[in-house]
Design a protein around this motif. Sequence first.
Motif, PDB file in Angstrom:
ATOM      1  N   THR A 121      -6.935   1.237  -2.705  1.00  0.00           N
ATOM      2  CA  THR A 121      -7.172   2.551  -2.580  1.00  0.00           C
ATOM      3  C   THR A 121      -7.002   3.390  -3.833  1.00  0.00           C
ATOM      4  OG1 THR A 121      -5.564   3.320  -1.254  1.00  0.00           O
ATOM      5  CG2 THR A 121      -7.624   2.746  -0.256  1.00  0.00           C
ATOM      6  N   THR A 122      -5.812   3.341  -4.420  1.00  0.00           N
ATOM      7  CA  THR A 122      -5.798   3.994  -5.631  1.00  0.00           C
ATOM      8  C   THR A 122      -5.946   3.205  -6.829  1.00  0.00           C
ATOM      9  OG1 THR A 122      -3.303   3.129  -6.043  1.00  0.00           O
ATOM     10  CG2 THR A 122      -3.548   5.249  -4.432  1.00  0.00           C
ATOM     11  N   GLY A 123      -6.292   1.909  -6.840  1.00  0.00           N
ATOM     12  CA  GLY A 123      -6.344   1.386  -8.245  1.00  0.00           C
ATOM     13  C   GLY A 123      -5.112   1.314  -8.992  1.00  0.00           C
ATOM     14  N   VAL A 124      -3.735   1.545  -8.629  1.00  0.00           N
ATOM     15  CA  VAL A 124      -2.721   1.433  -9.384  1.00  0.00           C
ATOM     16  C   VAL A 124      -2.245   0.034  -9.241  1.00  0.00           C
ATOM     17  CG1 VAL A 124      -0.234   2.332  -9.611  1.00  0.00           C
ATOM     18  CG2 VAL A 124      -2.162   3.880  -8.918  1.00  0.00           C
TER      19      VAL A 124
END
Lengths: 319, 321
Positions: A121-124
């Motif tokens: 979800t964050t793409g981190v």
Amino acid sequence: MTRSISDRLPDWLQENLVEAALFVALLVLIFVMSQLSPAFLTTRNLFNIIRFIAEIGIISLGMTAVILTGGIDLSVGSTLGMCGIILGALFASGFNIWLAALIAIGAGALAGFLNGAIVVTTGVHSLVVTLATLAIYRGIALGISQGDSYRGFPEAFFSLGQGYLGPVPVQLFIFLILAILVGIALGRTTFGRALYGLGHNEVAARFSGVPVARMKVAIFTLTGMLSGVAAIVFVSRVSSARGDAGQLLELDVITAVVLGGTALTGGRGTILGTMLGLLIIGVVRNGLTLAFVPLEVQAVFVGSILIVAVAINRWLRGR
Amino acid sequence: MYVDRGREISIAVFLAVIGIVLLIFAPSFFRPGNLENLLVNTSYVAIGSFGAMLAILTGQPDISVGSILAVCAFASGAMAVAGVPIPLVIVAAIAIGAALGLVNGLLVTGLNIHAIIVTLGTLSIFRGALLYFTGGAWIYDLPAGYRAIGLGSVLGIPNPVWIAALTLLIGAWVLRNTAWGRALYAVGSNTEAARLSGIEPNRMLISAFVANGALVGLATLALTTRFSTIQSNAGVGFEFLVITAVVVGGAHIFGGSGTVVGVLLGSLLVGVTGTVLVFLEISAFWERTLHGVFILLAVSYGVVSARRRSAHTRSVAEESA
């Protein structure tokens, strides 16, 4: 044009180059160790090696899948510590030990699911997300146990980590069954093929209809669940659950996977390679233990193997 | 360069909220002695965090700093006990830190492997080697001259606070006004563009790791000199404190942005967590969980604000088109 070393070898060897090289390295190591210590090539000692590597091995199956996609999970050691403490705390509050074990494995799966969900979800990058959850899960283990350990588990529970099936330690069967299942899932199913595709080129995989996000969450969940299973085996083996259990375990797990030829950039690697990498680490650690080298000092060798293995992998593949 | 003042303001507000909660539930937190202790306890975190930010600016976090701290602590402590003059001990601690940073930098650039993997390896190697040489023994009876570094004060302000304040002030000046400082940001935000404009990314990376190591040596002097013994587990978990402080302070974990003000605020937040928990009568065993949550909140905040920023840029571009 630059050609990598592997281009000059016959096809059959080229395809299994890493596995072949590891197998030779393993044989050499076993020979050297047996010369150094008469205690090495005894059944008793080989079982010791198996008992020691089973937990690392169980987790490394999931880690192989995660690294195949170009990700990494640094939180596995903390997850193991947390699951062990959950097992201990539930048992201490009156739960049936096997029910407690199931819930602990579920907690591991949940921890893995959170890793995957946050990454997606964050793409981190998972390096950073799992560095954070490493602290969170370890903190939960220490917070619940308040630094104490849980003991007094029933005798039947110890069969997992200390018992034998015939002449063979029980955890070998647990590990082998899981290894075969994950090996088949990676090598023989559409899910597995899609996973390699995703690791090789995520954008291309997405455009060919691979549910990238869902697959990533699935393999992180698997890794967390396997960390939970490893926690049960670990607690059963050492007879107590402690909040600091599994510290720096991620080093051994990642080293086994990378040593087994899985590229950190994703797309390449096999369960067979991981198992060979694991055996090498087991033999090295065991040999050092027989030579009275303390556990903490052994980390020097494992750390060096990690760095050298990544370097050799790059060199063999000419990139 | 884009500076996210919003981030710095939100940490300051968060710290203020913690302050108000403490004022209501545990007013004794604000005794002068306690505040001074907190500042002294935070000093070594601030020094180490500034060093960590230098490596993180290039996009390569160093997670071996806890082991480097342990090596510096034992080397400097052993030298002090052996009667080596204190100025020499200070230089040695910083030089040993710099040398270990050089090892990390050379491995990362030479093998072209990501620093988190390389330093996961050297974290174990440095500490394992230290335990091999010390056999796990502690150092006792540190001489008064050594302990004066951490326990002394100038103009009523404790030395560790001076060291941290000077480090951050000089550091801020170097990052803002020297070619080296500007190049660090350039390498981290776009390596290829930096290379094309004549900066050598590998050399920048190595120098950042050396500076980081030297600062860990300095942080060691602000920490271990305050106690009468040096324990074999010195520095365990230090990497989390500094990475949390840097990331919470608004630096991007993979390079290109980060400010000294952010490092200062991040260090204060990390430095007070443990004490605040104690004053609120919550077990300090939860500290690590909180730090992990801080990292997650910080990186998520970074992602959300980056998305909002690029959406804004896009709409501005569309309007002008």
